[in-house]
Structure formats: structure tokens, C-alpha cells
Scaffold this motif. Structure first.
Motif, PDB file in Angstrom:
ATOM      1  N   LYS A 254       0.831  -1.207   0.000  1.00  0.00           N
ATOM      2  CA  LYS A 254       0.000   0.000   0.000  1.00  0.00           C
ATOM      3  C   LYS A 254       0.862   1.252   0.000  1.00  0.00           C
ATOM      4  CE  LYS A 254      -3.455  -0.042   2.958  1.00  0.00           C
ATOM      5  NZ  LYS A 254      -4.175  -0.355   4.221  1.00  0.00           N
ATOM      6  N   LEU A 257       2.000   1.633  -3.519  1.00  0.00           N
ATOM      7  CA  LEU A 257       0.893   1.980  -4.414  1.00  0.00           C
ATOM      8  C   LEU A 257       0.449   3.426  -4.246  1.00  0.00           C
ATOM      9  CD1 LEU A 257      -1.380  -1.201  -4.119  1.00  0.00           C
ATOM     10  CD2 LEU A 257      -0.266  -0.396  -6.203  1.00  0.00           C
ATOM     11  N   ASP A 259      -2.132   6.225  -3.242  1.00  0.00           N
ATOM     12  CA  ASP A 259      -3.595   6.264  -3.252  1.00  0.00           C
ATOM     13  C   ASP A 259      -4.087   5.346  -4.367  1.00  0.00           C
ATOM     14  OD1 ASP A 259      -6.036   7.000  -2.380  1.00  0.00           O
ATOM     15  OD2 ASP A 259      -6.059   8.975  -3.322  1.00  0.00           O
ATOM     16  N   TYR A 260      -4.854   4.318  -4.035  1.00  0.00           N
ATOM     17  CA  TYR A 260      -5.223   3.326  -5.044  1.00  0.00           C
ATOM     18  C   TYR A 260      -6.623   2.779  -4.798  1.00  0.00           C
ATOM     19  CZ  TYR A 260      -4.790  -0.551  -1.743  1.00  0.00           C
ATOM     20  OH  TYR A 260      -4.993  -1.410  -0.694  1.00  0.00           O
ATOM     21  N   ASP A 261      -7.145   2.078  -5.806  1.00  0.00           N
ATOM     22  CA  ASP A 261      -8.393   1.314  -5.689  1.00  0.00           C
ATOM     23  C   ASP A 261      -8.087  -0.121  -6.102  1.00  0.00           C
ATOM     24  OD1 ASP A 261     -10.477   3.489  -5.155  1.00  0.00           O
ATOM     25  OD2 ASP A 261      -9.482   4.238  -6.962  1.00  0.00           O
ATOM     26  N   ALA A 262      -8.854  -1.062  -5.569  1.00  0.00           N
ATOM     27  CA  ALA A 262      -8.628  -2.471  -5.869  1.00  0.00           C
ATOM     28  C   ALA A 262      -9.912  -3.130  -6.334  1.00  0.00           C
ATOM     29  CB  ALA A 262      -8.092  -3.195  -4.627  1.00  0.00           C
ATOM     30  N   ARG A 309      -6.115   7.166 -11.632  1.00  0.00           N
ATOM     31  CA  ARG A 309      -5.918   6.482 -10.353  1.00  0.00           C
ATOM     32  C   ARG A 309      -5.155   5.175 -10.558  1.00  0.00           C
ATOM     33  NH1 ARG A 309      -7.553   8.067  -5.177  1.00  0.00           N
ATOM     34  NH2 ARG A 309      -8.494   6.019  -4.807  1.00  0.00           N
ATOM     35  N   THR A 310      -4.494   4.709  -9.503  1.00  0.00           N
ATOM     36  CA  THR A 310      -3.859   3.398  -9.535  1.00  0.00           C
ATOM     37  C   THR A 310      -4.916   2.339  -9.264  1.00  0.00           C
ATOM     38  OG1 THR A 310      -1.719   4.253  -8.808  1.00  0.00           O
ATOM     39  CG2 THR A 310      -2.141   1.912  -8.447  1.00  0.00           C
ATOM     40  N   LEU A 311      -4.982   1.338 -10.129  1.00  0.00           N
ATOM     41  CA  LEU A 311      -5.983   0.278 -10.024  1.00  0.00           C
ATOM     42  C   LEU A 311      -5.270  -1.047  -9.794  1.00  0.00           C
ATOM     43  CD1 LEU A 311      -9.054  -0.265 -10.283  1.00  0.00           C
ATOM     44  CD2 LEU A 311      -8.643  -0.763 -12.702  1.00  0.00           C
ATOM     45  N   PHE A 312      -5.437  -1.601  -8.589  1.00  0.00           N
ATOM     46  CA  PHE A 312      -4.841  -2.900  -8.259  1.00  0.00           C
ATOM     47  C   PHE A 312      -5.837  -3.987  -8.625  1.00  0.00           C
ATOM     48  CE2 PHE A 312      -3.930  -6.550  -5.640  1.00  0.00           C
ATOM     49  CZ  PHE A 312      -2.543  -6.633  -5.654  1.00  0.00           C
ATOM     50  N   TYR A 330      -6.164   4.008 -16.431  1.00  0.00           N
ATOM     51  CA  TYR A 330      -5.657   3.839 -15.072  1.00  0.00           C
ATOM     52  C   TYR A 330      -4.208   3.354 -15.070  1.00  0.00           C
ATOM     53  CZ  TYR A 330     -10.669   3.911 -14.107  1.00  0.00           C
ATOM     54  OH  TYR A 330     -11.988   4.263 -14.045  1.00  0.00           O
ATOM     55  N   LYS A 331      -3.552   3.537 -13.943  1.00  0.00           N
ATOM     56  CA  LYS A 331      -2.239   2.927 -13.708  1.00  0.00           C
ATOM     57  C   LYS A 331      -2.503   1.540 -13.120  1.00  0.00           C
ATOM     58  CE  LYS A 331      -0.395   7.472 -12.484  1.00  0.00           C
ATOM     59  NZ  LYS A 331       0.116   8.313 -11.357  1.00  0.00           N
TER      60      LYS A 331
END
Length: 394
Positions: A254, A257, A259-262, A309-312, A330-331
Motif C-alpha cells: 500500500k 501503491l 492512493d489506489y483502488d482495488a 488512479r492506480t488500479l490494483f 488507469y495505472k
């Protein structure tokens, strides 16, 4: 006429007073132990008793006492039940485990947790964790079970519901003690729900309640989860009880990463189809293949996840580069991007279970990739285009 005379009493000394108090204390302690043990069968000939264990053993984070009573559901999660011959997935097993913990909490009992969790090989493909240069890979971890404390922090769970593992010294002592107590020690419960167990004075005084007499899977006892007021432990309880080394790894990931969304994208095993008597392909989840493709995922999440946004992504999809089109907006990050953190500790896919957007809808408020119901029993013709009435970003 009879007369009353005052009897002369010698004055007590401090030493004699202390002796009397010590005697009273010793007798009281003996009575307490006798009351707790509730038996004349458990005596000095037995070298290891509950008294030996709890009085002489060093105290750990989980503070057990002689007054503890126990709840046992068996040495495998969800077994008895239809999964005894095979093994349920992690989500299914967590539902059952949460149900058993709720019952222990309701009955104010210590829960005897299986020391190992079985692992379904279908859910243990390495997939995008170790992507190869090949288009697909069937590589998997060759393990059939894992230690429960490799998944969950038992001490952390015990802060809410006291737990012991079924390979612990404490459990062997409880089990042998309950057998010596006979009918006063253990009951093999069949057909009674938790409210009946709680209201019965017979069950309330037993050292051990054994639930393995029921042929049903554990979670069936809690199947009325639509009654939200009856749910004592939220869905997020067990994921938040992850073992400390998994939590530490997650914190490191985290931090990288930012700030990210999963999202969790369930494909693989759920995309299976079968032909009806007219040789027409049908699926239990007719929109799943469509809804979990990158272009449809993009439309589904765009209102909740802004561009950039970063997308996990966690998925059992094994086609290399399958989610690459999402990189336009997205990243995109995968667990394989953090192999230096995960490789030393991760031994199976159950330890990789992380999600924000779910794949299937269980409750109306869920953020999901598809509206197909997770528990569907109907087989329908798969849909691969945006059918009428579907809002791509609902």
C-alpha cells in the motif's frame, strides 16, 4: 432461675489471625476448583488436568480460565457438509468460519478452530502472480492445505471471540477432561439452533458442545444473513484478522501503491458453460464473461474511480496482458509487481485475497462488476453485448 454468664475468650494474636485467614482462603480455593471441575472423577492420579494447565502454564495473550466452556465444529471448515470430499473456496470457508465464531460469541464460549484450512486446487492457480511469456499458464501451488495461523492472527481474533486451535495442548486437555466428565462434560448436538442451546440449562453447564453431529455445512446455520440485525460479525471481520506477516506485506504494498483502488475479477472457473438438450451453450452467470472484460470493467467503474488512479487488480484470469486495455485510463498494478515483498511469504492464493469492487452482487449496496447473482442456480444463454436495460455504469 438460670443465669447467663459471659464466656471468657482468649485474645487472638496477629499470627493466629493470619493462620485462620490462610485456612479460609485455602478452603475457598478448593471449593472454587471443585465447583468449576464439577466432578469427583477427575482427581490426583491425572497428571495433566485443566487446573494444571491454566494455573501452571504461563499466560499468553489469550487469557483462558477454569470457567471457560468450549464450542467445537470439527477439524475441517465446512465439513460435515457437501464439501467433505473436496474443498470449498476461501470465501465459502470464511462464511462458515464466521458463522461458527458468531455462535461461540452468542453462547459466550471459546471456539475450537481447525488448525488447518483445506485449499481447493481450482482456486490455487498462480495466474497473474507469476506471469510467464506464454499466453496462458496452468502453473499452481501444489498444496492441499495451509496452517490456519498462516492466514489469520489467532490472538487478534481472540480479542473479540476467545479461540484455541485444535492442535494445541489446551484443546487436548479440554477434550480428555470432557470425556472423563461423561454426560456432564460433552454433548453431541444435532438439530438444535444457537438460541435453543443458549436457553437450555443442560447445554449451558457443559464443558464442551460438539457440533459435528450435524450433516450440514457450518454456514447453513447462519444462512438467514438477509436479517442484518442477526449478523454479529460483519463480512469484513475475518479479512481484517489477517496474519501479522500478511498485514505487514499489505502495508508495504500500500505504501508503494500510494492512493489506489482495488478490484477482484473472478473469471476462470466461473466462465464454464454447458449445452442444453438443444446443444445451446448456457451459463450460470450469463453476463460474467462480458462484464469482466476490460472495456466493460472500464464502463462499470468510471463513476466511482476517476481516471489516472492506480488500479490494483486481483484475478484468476491467466491470459497474460488480458487487463492491459485498462492502462489507457488507469495505472494498472498486479500482485506480480510486488514479488520482492510477496515471494518470501506467499504460499497460496488464499493469502492473496484482496478486494474492493467485488465480482458478484450479494447485497444491493455492493459495488460489483456484474449484476449476476452469486448464488444463481439457473443456466442461461451467455450475453456478450450490452443488452437492453443494462446501465454500463450502474
Amino acid at each position: 432461675m438460670a443465669t447467663l454468664s459471659k464466656t471468657h475468650r482468649p485474645k487472638s494474636t496477629p499470627g493466629s489471625q493470619r493462620l485462620v485467614l490462610l485456612c479460609i482462603f485455602a478452603v475457598a480455593l478448593l471449593l472454587i476448583f471443585s465447583s468449576v471441575m464439577s466432578t469427583g472423577e477427575l482427581g490426583l492420579p491425572y497428571r495433566k488436568t485443566l487446573i494444571d494447565y491454566f494455573v501452571k502454564s504461563p499466560r499468553s495473550k489469550r487469557h483462558h480460565s477454569l470457567s471457560d466452556k468450549y464450542l467445537y465444529w470439527g477439524n475441517r471448515i465446512d465439513c460435515p457438509g457437501k464439501n467433505c470430499e473436496t474443498c470449498a473456496g476461501l470465501g465459502h470457508q470464511e462464511s462458515s468460519l464466521r458463522c461458527a465464531l458468531e455462535e461461540a460469541m452468542f453462547l459466550n464460549r471459546t471456539f475450537v478452530m481447525p488448525s488447518r484450512m483445506c485449499i481447493n486446487p481450482i482456486h490455487n492457480k498462480k495466474g497473474i502472480l507469476n506471469r510467464s511469456n506464454n499466453q496462458t499458464t496452468d502453473e499452481s501451488w501444489e498444496v492441499s492445505s495451509c496452517a490456519m495461523d498462516s492466514l489469520y492472527d489467532i490472538d487478534l481474533i481472540s480479542e473479540k471471540i476467545p479461540v484455541i486451535l485444535d492442535d494445541s495442548e489446551a484443546w487436548h486437555i479440554v477434550l480428555s477432561t470432557s470425556m472423563k466428565l461423561g454426560k456432564r462434560g460433552i454433548a453431541h448436538v444435532y438439530g438444535a439452533n444457537r438460541h435453543e442451546l443458549n436457553d437450555s440449562s443442560h447445554f449451558a453447564n457443559l464443558l464442551l458442545i460438539n457440533r459435528t453431529a450435524s450433516p450440514l455445512a457450518w454456514f447453513v446455520e447462519c444462512k438467514d444473513r438477509s436479517n442484518r440485525s442477526a449478523v454479529m460479525l460483519p463480512y469484513s471481520f475475518l479479512p481484517n484478522m489477517a496474519a501479522s506477516r500478511l498485514r505487514n506485506a499489505a502495508e508495504k504494498i500500500k505504501a508503494q501503491l500510494g492512493d489506489y483502488d482495488a478490484i477482484h475479477v473472478r473469471r476462470g472457473d466461473k466462465l464454464k458453460t454447458r449445452k442444453d438438450r438443444f446443444h445451446v451453450e448456457r451459463s450460470q452467470f450469463p453476463h460474467l464473461d462480458r462484464d469482466t472484460r476490460p472495456e466493460f470493467i472500464m464502463g462499470r467503474i468510471q463513476k466511482q474511480i476517476p481516471p489516472g488512479r492506480t488500479l490494483f487488480i486481483g484475478s484468476n484470469e491467466r491470459t497474460s496482458g488480458f487487463f492491459s486495455p485498462l492502462s489507457i485510463r488507469y495505472k494498472v498494478a498486479y500482485s506480480s509487481n510486488f514479488s520482492e515483498i510477496l515471494d518470501p511469504i506467499i504460499e497460496n492464493n488464499y493469502q492473496l485475497f484482496m478486494t474492493f469492487f467485488k465480482t458478484f452482487r450479494e447485497y444491493e449496496t455492493d459495488l460489483t462488476l456484474t449484476d449476476d447473482q452469486k448464488k444463481s442456480k439457473n443456466w442461461e444463454i451467455p450475453v456478450y453485448t450490452m443488452d437492453e436495460g443494462k446501465d454500463e455504469a450502474s
